[in-house]
Design a protein around this motif. Structure first.
Motif, PDB file in Angstrom:
ATOM      1  N   VAL A 298     -12.246   8.679 -17.047  1.00 23.58           N
ATOM      2  CA  VAL A 298     -10.637   7.786 -16.815  1.00 23.58           C
ATOM      3  C   VAL A 298      -9.731   8.029 -18.079  1.00 23.58           C
ATOM      4  N   THR A 299      -9.006   8.840 -18.311  1.00 19.03           N
ATOM      5  CA  THR A 299      -8.298   8.879 -19.610  1.00 19.03           C
ATOM      6  C   THR A 299      -6.936   8.240 -19.125  1.00 19.03           C
ATOM      7  N   LYS A 300      -6.364   7.694 -20.223  1.00 21.65           N
ATOM      8  CA  LYS A 300      -5.000   6.909 -20.252  1.00 21.65           C
ATOM      9  C   LYS A 300      -4.022   7.538 -19.232  1.00 21.65           C
ATOM     10  N   THR A 301      -3.924   8.769 -19.449  1.00 21.62           N
ATOM     11  CA  THR A 301      -3.040   9.568 -18.521  1.00 21.62           C
ATOM     12  C   THR A 301      -3.202   9.687 -16.916  1.00 21.62           C
ATOM     13  N   LEU A 302      -4.617   9.865 -16.858  1.00 25.85           N
ATOM     14  CA  LEU A 302      -5.115   9.740 -15.268  1.00 25.85           C
ATOM     15  C   LEU A 302      -4.943   8.452 -14.848  1.00 25.85           C
ATOM     16  N   ARG A 303      -5.240   7.437 -15.369  1.00 18.92           N
ATOM     17  CA  ARG A 303      -4.905   5.943 -15.159  1.00 18.92           C
ATOM     18  C   ARG A 303      -3.373   5.883 -14.655  1.00 18.92           C
ATOM     19  N   ALA A 304      -2.787   6.190 -15.535  1.00 19.32           N
ATOM     20  CA  ALA A 304      -1.307   6.031 -15.268  1.00 19.32           C
ATOM     21  C   ALA A 304      -0.664   6.914 -14.100  1.00 19.32           C
ATOM     22  N   PHE A 305      -1.271   8.088 -14.040  1.00 20.93           N
ATOM     23  CA  PHE A 305      -0.888   8.923 -12.755  1.00 20.93           C
ATOM     24  C   PHE A 305      -1.471   8.072 -11.494  1.00 20.93           C
ATOM     25  N   LEU A 306      -2.600   7.787 -11.486  1.00 24.80           N
ATOM     26  CA  LEU A 306      -3.052   6.994 -10.310  1.00 24.80           C
ATOM     27  C   LEU A 306      -2.226   5.969 -10.083  1.00 24.80           C
ATOM     28  N   ASP A 307      -2.048   4.997 -11.093  1.00 26.87           N
ATOM     29  CA  ASP A 307      -1.089   4.158 -10.896  1.00 26.87           C
ATOM     30  C   ASP A 307       0.091   4.268 -10.260  1.00 26.87           C
ATOM     31  N   GLU A 308       1.060   5.035 -10.815  1.00 24.22           N
ATOM     32  CA  GLU A 308       2.214   5.767 -10.197  1.00 24.22           C
ATOM     33  C   GLU A 308       1.963   6.184  -8.747  1.00 24.22           C
ATOM     34  N   LEU A 309       0.920   7.124  -8.390  1.00 23.03           N
ATOM     35  CA  LEU A 309       0.748   7.578  -7.023  1.00 23.03           C
ATOM     36  C   LEU A 309       0.314   6.625  -6.205  1.00 23.03           C
TER      37      LEU A 309
ATOM     38  N   SER B  76       7.660  19.396  -8.507  1.00 20.55           N
ATOM     39  CA  SER B  76       7.967  18.458  -7.618  1.00 20.55           C
ATOM     40  C   SER B  76       6.680  18.468  -6.667  1.00 20.55           C
ATOM     41  N   PHE B  77       6.488  17.221  -6.213  1.00 16.58           N
ATOM     42  CA  PHE B  77       5.493  17.243  -5.105  1.00 16.58           C
ATOM     43  C   PHE B  77       6.256  15.921  -4.079  1.00 16.58           C
ATOM     44  N   THR B  78       6.381  16.645  -3.102  1.00 14.23           N
ATOM     45  CA  THR B  78       7.009  15.767  -1.851  1.00 14.23           C
ATOM     46  C   THR B  78       6.213  14.812  -1.292  1.00 14.23           C
ATOM     47  N   VAL B  79       6.261  13.586  -1.435  1.00 12.02           N
ATOM     48  CA  VAL B  79       5.352  12.534  -0.879  1.00 12.02           C
ATOM     49  C   VAL B  79       5.833  12.342   0.576  1.00 12.02           C
ATOM     50  N   ASN B  80       7.230  11.972   0.714  1.00 14.19           N
ATOM     51  CA  ASN B  80       7.565  11.656   2.148  1.00 14.19           C
ATOM     52  C   ASN B  80       9.300  11.957   1.978  1.00 14.19           C
TER      53      ASN B  80
ATOM     54  N   ASP C 212       1.278   3.300  -6.369  1.00 18.51           N
ATOM     55  CA  ASP C 212       2.346   2.622  -5.933  1.00 18.51           C
ATOM     56  C   ASP C 212       3.267   3.583  -4.947  1.00 18.51           C
ATOM     57  N   ALA C 213       3.170   4.615  -5.201  1.00 18.09           N
ATOM     58  CA  ALA C 213       4.010   5.522  -4.074  1.00 18.09           C
ATOM     59  C   ALA C 213       3.372   5.675  -3.011  1.00 18.09           C
ATOM     60  N   LEU C 214       1.987   5.422  -2.664  1.00 15.94           N
ATOM     61  CA  LEU C 214       1.638   5.687  -1.457  1.00 15.94           C
ATOM     62  C   LEU C 214       1.099   4.171  -0.816  1.00 15.94           C
ATOM     63  N   GLY C 215       1.481   3.354  -1.736  1.00 18.42           N
ATOM     64  CA  GLY C 215       1.143   1.825  -1.076  1.00 18.42           C
ATOM     65  C   GLY C 215      -0.337   1.653  -0.984  1.00 18.42           C
ATOM     66  N   THR C 216      -1.169   2.079  -2.026  1.00 16.45           N
ATOM     67  CA  THR C 216      -2.478   1.725  -2.032  1.00 16.45           C
ATOM     68  C   THR C 216      -3.138   1.973  -3.380  1.00 16.45           C
ATOM     69  N   GLU C 217      -4.119   0.982  -3.743  1.00 17.99           N
ATOM     70  CA  GLU C 217      -4.799   1.205  -5.003  1.00 17.99           C
ATOM     71  C   GLU C 217      -5.789   2.299  -4.664  1.00 17.99           C
TER      72      GLU C 217
END
Length: 441
Positions: free
Chosen positions: A248-259, A187-191, A261-266
């Motif tokens: 930027v691999t497919k996995t990095l792109r997917a992680f950044l998109d998810e993160l 886990s990584f706790t965002v908030n 979204d979680a942080l509310g920023t691109e």
């Protein structure tokens, strides 16, 4: 499944801590040259624990002391492809003088089990044993066949463990098409409303290499224009300071998109300093998954202070992103220059799979059932695992060793680090999640 021991003597949560402590106390240090104690004792321990609940484990020894244990659990529907759960029993060496608690004591302190292998990866070995033993005692079959593999030698590339089994005993994994193992599901706790659980869907490839420069031997008191140490040192310095470009691999792109979204920023992968600063301990893992890396790790030359040696050597841990091996090797040769001879000590491929399918759904469901604010996201491991070997059998691998961690714990720093430890509550959480996961797998 045998009915030899049908009585339920305790849940997986009850015994996972003791199993983890027992495994840590078995010194399985892997120095990469067979000089360690070997994994035989750990293989026998695992086999005994599996046999106690009716399985028929087999031990395979690839070299004296280098042993792995494999067993198969029959599922409800044997026509379905099987699932592999694999874990390694070897650990990297540890110097007790550097540790707060002896690295092979399995001590419990500050709510954690301490010791070498606590997170890499005797925690997952223990969780797997605990869940399997509980299910077999209570007569709960998994939906499909599950193959268990507790293997040797992962810390030196798997030659005497997973690779040996794949090359010499592929029948053990017949019908298996998916696998889970280490360095994922933590886990990584965002908030207070969101906790990300990183699922490993990709890992970098490796080129562990030896660099050699030949020069002219001579007297240390004379002017010398062909000093192998000087030439090699300059090349190693260039390599160690080189900044490889972000890819930027497919996995990095997917992680950044998810993160994002979680942080509310691109999130822009080309401008990640601020983002990485927000990721705490996992910043090391994510940062290294954005580019190729080459870290000098060893130097060797000479035998006497007044003798200029005729040869100097260095070792480098090189890791490349999926799809970027050729670029990586070309960059190496350009940086090192024509005088440096490069040869692989151990090389293996990169892996990357998609973050979808029924198995991923089962991971997400099991995590959320135990942690309502859980959100599973894909990420790339900067290192490698035995999934590389099992991939050769067509087995799609994921890192899923679930742990709910306190936000302040530097989890990435635990791997191969001093004072490695795993929270007791985290182990029990992992047992509950894995048990739910096996119900749905």
């Amino acid at each position: 499944m045998s009915e030899a021991n049908p009585a339920r003597t305790g849940s997986g949560e009850d015994e996972v801590v003791d199993l983890c402590r027992d495994l840590i106390r078995i010194d399985t240090s892997n120095y990469g040259d067979h000089s360690g104690p070997g994994e035989r004792a750990a293989a026998e321990y695992v086999a005994e624990k599996l046999a106690e609940v009716g399985l028929e484990p087999q031990i395979f020894e690839s070299h004296r002391g280098r042993a792995s244990t494999v067993a198969r659990i029959e599922g409800e529907d044997r026509s379905r492809p099987g699932l592999l759960i694999h874990g390694h029993t070897d650990v990297v060496p540890a110097n007790a003088a550097d540790w707060t608690h002896d690295p092979f004591s399995g001590e419990i302190a500050d709510g954690c089990v301490w010791g070498r292998g606590a997170v890499d990866m005797k925690d997952m070995d223990a969780m797997t044993l605990a869940v399997v033993r509980d299910r077999l005692r209570s007569g709960r079959k998994p939906p499909r066949d599950v193959v268990l593999a507790f293997v040797a030698d992962e810390e030196a590339g798997g030659t005497y463990g997973a690779r040996y089994l794949v090359d010499n005993h592929p029948e053990l994994f017949e019908g298996v098409n998916e696998a889970i193992s280490e360095v994922g599901g933590f886990s990584f706790t965002v908030n207070e409303q969101l906790r990300l659980y990183l699922i490993e869907t990709a890992q970098k490839g490796m080129h562990w290499m030896k660099l050699t420069v030949d020069g002219s031997a001579g007297h240390g008191s004379m002017i010398h224009k062909d000093n192998a140490i000087t030439e090699l040192s300059e090349a190693v310095g260039r390599l160690g300071r080189h900044k490889f470009p972000v890819r930027v691999t497919k996995t990095l792109r997917a992680f950044l998109d998810e993160l994002g979204d979680a942080l509310g920023t691109e999130l822009d992968p080309e401008n990640m300093d601020d983002t990485l600063a927000k990721l705490g301990g996992i910043a090391k893992l994510i940062g290294a998954s954005m580019k190729n890396t080459a870290n000098p790790t060893q130097l060797g030359a000479g035998y006497k202070v007044n003798v200029i040696p005729g040869q100097a050597t260095a070792h480098v841990d090189g890791r490349f992103l999926p799809g970027y091996e050729e670029e990586f090797l070309a960059d190496l040769d350009r940086i090192l220059g024509p005088r440096v001879r490069r040869e692989d000590v151990h090389a293996d491929k990169a892996l990357e799979t998609t973050f979808d399918g029924a198995l991923v759904d089962a991971m997400q469901s099991a995590l959320r059932a135990e942690d309502p604010i859980a959100r599973a996201v894909p990420y790339m491991l900067s290192a490698g695992t035995d999934a590389k070997s099992f991939d050769d059998l067509g087995i799609r691998g994921f890192g899923f060793a679930p742990l709910k961690l306190p936000p302040e714990l530097d989890f990435a720093g635990m791997f191969h680090g001093v004072d490695e430890r795993v929270p007791v509550d985290g182990l029990k959480f992992g047992v509950r999640v894995l048990d739910r996961f096996l119900d749905q797998c």
